[in-house]
Design a protein around this motif. Structure first.
Motif, PDB file in Angstrom:
ATOM      1  N   THR A 179      -3.171  -0.216  -4.799  1.00  0.00           N
ATOM      2  CA  THR A 179      -4.465   0.116  -4.195  1.00  0.00           C
ATOM      3  C   THR A 179      -5.056  -1.127  -3.527  1.00  0.00           C
ATOM      4  O   THR A 179      -4.636  -2.257  -3.802  1.00  0.00           O
ATOM      5  N   GLU A 180      -6.055  -0.901  -2.698  1.00  0.00           N
ATOM      6  CA  GLU A 180      -6.763  -2.025  -2.088  1.00  0.00           C
ATOM      7  C   GLU A 180      -7.361  -2.914  -3.176  1.00  0.00           C
ATOM      8  O   GLU A 180      -7.293  -4.147  -3.083  1.00  0.00           O
ATOM      9  N   ASP A 181      -7.944  -2.310  -4.191  1.00  0.00           N
ATOM     10  CA  ASP A 181      -8.557  -3.090  -5.269  1.00  0.00           C
ATOM     11  C   ASP A 181      -7.527  -3.919  -6.020  1.00  0.00           C
ATOM     12  O   ASP A 181      -7.775  -5.093  -6.341  1.00  0.00           O
ATOM     13  N   GLU A 182      -6.382  -3.326  -6.326  1.00  0.00           N
ATOM     14  CA  GLU A 182      -5.341  -4.067  -7.043  1.00  0.00           C
ATOM     15  C   GLU A 182      -4.817  -5.232  -6.209  1.00  0.00           C
ATOM     16  O   GLU A 182      -4.632  -6.345  -6.731  1.00  0.00           O
ATOM     17  N   LEU A 183      -4.601  -4.998  -4.923  1.00  0.00           N
ATOM     18  CA  LEU A 183      -4.097  -6.067  -4.066  1.00  0.00           C
ATOM     19  C   LEU A 183      -5.124  -7.179  -3.880  1.00  0.00           C
ATOM     20  O   LEU A 183      -4.773  -8.361  -3.931  1.00  0.00           O
ATOM     21  N   SER A 184      -6.374  -6.806  -3.693  1.00  0.00           N
ATOM     22  CA  SER A 184      -7.394  -7.849  -3.545  1.00  0.00           C
ATOM     23  C   SER A 184      -7.549  -8.638  -4.843  1.00  0.00           C
ATOM     24  O   SER A 184      -7.759  -9.858  -4.817  1.00  0.00           O
ATOM     25  N   GLU A 185      -7.421  -7.976  -5.979  1.00  0.00           N
ATOM     26  CA  GLU A 185      -7.492  -8.685  -7.262  1.00  0.00           C
ATOM     27  C   GLU A 185      -6.307  -9.632  -7.429  1.00  0.00           C
ATOM     28  O   GLU A 185      -6.468 -10.766  -7.914  1.00  0.00           O
ATOM     29  N   ALA A 186      -5.112  -9.190  -7.027  1.00  0.00           N
ATOM     30  CA  ALA A 186      -3.934 -10.063  -7.092  1.00  0.00           C
ATOM     31  C   ALA A 186      -4.144 -11.296  -6.209  1.00  0.00           C
ATOM     32  O   ALA A 186      -3.833 -12.422  -6.611  1.00  0.00           O
ATOM     33  N   ARG A 190       0.850  -1.211   0.000  1.00  0.00           N
ATOM     34  CA  ARG A 190       0.000   0.000   0.000  1.00  0.00           C
ATOM     35  C   ARG A 190       0.876   1.248   0.000  1.00  0.00           C
ATOM     36  O   ARG A 190       0.621   2.195  -0.742  1.00  0.00           O
ATOM     37  N   ASN A 191       1.932   1.239   0.812  1.00  0.00           N
ATOM     38  CA  ASN A 191       2.827   2.397   0.867  1.00  0.00           C
ATOM     39  C   ASN A 191       3.573   2.621  -0.444  1.00  0.00           C
ATOM     40  O   ASN A 191       3.992   3.739  -0.738  1.00  0.00           O
ATOM     41  N   MET A 192       3.736   1.572  -1.230  1.00  0.00           N
ATOM     42  CA  MET A 192       4.430   1.694  -2.510  1.00  0.00           C
ATOM     43  C   MET A 192       3.483   2.007  -3.670  1.00  0.00           C
ATOM     44  O   MET A 192       3.896   2.104  -4.807  1.00  0.00           O
ATOM     45  N   GLY A 193       2.182   2.170  -3.375  1.00  0.00           N
ATOM     46  CA  GLY A 193       1.265   2.628  -4.404  1.00  0.00           C
ATOM     47  C   GLY A 193       0.221   1.640  -4.879  1.00  0.00           C
ATOM     48  O   GLY A 193      -0.641   1.997  -5.683  1.00  0.00           O
TER      49      GLY A 193
END
Length: 130
Positions: free
Chosen positions: A92-99, A87-90
């Motif tokens: 998003t919550e959506d991108e991480l949950s999708e990954a 998150r600190n590196m940019g």
């Protein structure tokens, strides 16, 4: 153990990835005895000072690799730390949950479910900190 130039580099990278507040909290709760302090010093020098500073990948990509690795190996406490870094590196919550959802087809839904629960808790904490 003497702290060399890789320690100083590692400390700077770690601060950037995790943030001052989280580093201070970990110093009080995780690295608060001689045994864990040695571990923290080693990780700062070897992992953050040598591995995270290698050329070829940016910090954002490296953070996502850690999220994937933690999920695949069921390293839930580490996942929480690496999700914060991501998150600190940019990311998003959506991108991480999708990954994480994408990993369901490769490491299994039980692992992904647990990772999403860790993410849910961390994302709530981050929003409350803001």
């Amino acid at each position: 153990m003497d702290k060399g130039p890789n320690y100083a580099k590692g400390r700077a990278v770690r601060q950037k990835l995790i943030g001052d507040r989280a580093v201070e909290q970990m110093a009080k709760t995780v690295y608060d005895d001689p045994m864990m302090e040695k571990f923290g010093d080693y990780a700062t020098e070897a992992v953050f000072g040598m591995l995270w500073t290698r050329p070829g990948l940016d910090l954002k990509t490296r953070a996502l690799i850690c999220v994937v690795s933690d999920t695949a190996t069921h390293a839930w406490p580490e996942l929480k730390i690496h999700l914060r870094m991501a998150r600190n590196m940019g990311w998003t919550e959506d991108e991480l949950s999708e990954a994480l959802l994408h990993m369901g087809g490769y490491v299994g839904l039980p692992s992904v479910r647990e990772a999403l629960l860790v993410a849910k808790e961390l994302f709530r904490e981050i929003r409350e900190e803001a």
